[in-house]
Design a protein around this motif. Structure first.
Motif, PDB file in Angstrom:
ATOM      1  N   MET A 103     -11.224  12.185  -8.994  1.00 35.63           N
ATOM      2  CA  MET A 103     -10.920  13.607  -8.718  1.00 35.63           C
ATOM      3  C   MET A 103      -9.542  13.840  -7.829  1.00 35.63           C
ATOM      4  SD  MET A 103     -14.739  15.087  -8.890  1.00 35.63           S
ATOM      5  CE  MET A 103     -14.254  16.873  -9.586  1.00 35.63           C
ATOM      6  N   GLY A 176      -9.787  21.985  -9.233  1.00 29.72           N
ATOM      7  CA  GLY A 176      -9.727  20.755  -9.106  1.00 29.72           C
ATOM      8  C   GLY A 176     -11.328  20.192  -8.767  1.00 29.72           C
ATOM      9  N   ARG A 179     -12.432  19.068 -11.921  1.00 25.95           N
ATOM     10  CA  ARG A 179     -11.595  18.294 -12.960  1.00 25.95           C
ATOM     11  C   ARG A 179     -11.895  16.801 -12.743  1.00 25.95           C
ATOM     12  NH1 ARG A 179      -5.193  18.539 -13.940  1.00 25.95           N
ATOM     13  NH2 ARG A 179      -5.421  17.202 -15.797  1.00 25.95           N
ATOM     14  N   ASP A 186      -8.604  13.489 -20.254  1.00 22.27           N
ATOM     15  CA  ASP A 186      -8.940  14.411 -18.967  1.00 22.27           C
ATOM     16  C   ASP A 186      -7.639  14.588 -18.267  1.00 22.27           C
ATOM     17  OD1 ASP A 186     -11.593  14.291 -19.948  1.00 22.27           O
ATOM     18  OD2 ASP A 186     -12.049  12.865 -18.645  1.00 22.27           O
TER      19      ASP A 186
END
Length: 187
Positions: A103, A176, A179, A186
């Motif tokens: 991440m 974020g 995400r 992705d």
């Protein structure tokens, strides 16, 4: 007690990505795991990275960036063992902010705000973006025993569920926090 310590979980297997996603370069050329580590370190200078093997490329990236590495010999048993390994490797602290190496788009300010929400030893804190809980997740010092004994692949999800009345959501405008990079698409 000091302030919370960052724990970067970087011992995953990258099965869905096809290759070691943690080494995959982002558009600026920075390996994915290193970008996540840098953001965590900007927010929490006391950070450790949990890796699967001492001699792996990911471990080398972390060491070259000046980040202490903790080797989880049982990494194949799941994320819980990595969390436990990282928590046990830290001296007594005010808590832990547990971040995922896949991440890399979480803003350092978001991590600072999660750490600041750990106002006592029984608080759990996580960012919330458009009503959804994201990462990283912070745990006050009172969760040491529970975190240090984790096993399996559920991570600390069970601790959060069991103590959801102690969960403090930190509102953020940082997408974020949701995400997660699992597959190439992705990115």
């Amino acid at each position: 007690m000091s302030r919370p310590v960052g724990i970067l979980l970087a011992a995953g297997q990258s099965r869905r990505f096809g290759t070691d996603k943690l080494l995959h370069p982002l558009p600026d050329g920075t390996p994915l795991a290193l970008a996540a580590a840098k953001n965590l370190c900007l927010a929490l200078p006391e950070t450790v990275a949990v890796v699967a093997q001492a001699d792996s490329a990911v471990a080398g990236l972390m060491r070259n960036a000046g980040i202490p590495v903790v080797v989880n010999a049982g990494a194949e048993d799941g994320m819980g063992t990595s969390i436990a390994c990282g928590v046990r490797a830290c001296d007594p602290v005010a808590g832990w902010v547990i971040a995922l190496a896949d991440m890399p788009f979480i803003e350092p300010e978001t991590i600072v705000r999660v750490a600041a929400a750990l106002t006592d030893k029984q608080v759990i804190a996580a960012p919330a973006y458009v009503g959804r809980r994201g990462h990283p997740v912070g745990f006050g010092a009172g969760y040491y025993e529970a975190l240090a004994q984790l096993v399996g692949d559920r991570g600390a999800r069970g601790i959060v569920q069991e103590h959801r009345d102690r969960l403090h959501l930190v509102p953020t405008d940082d997408p974020g926090v949701l995400r997660d990079i699992d597959r190439r698409e992705d990115l």
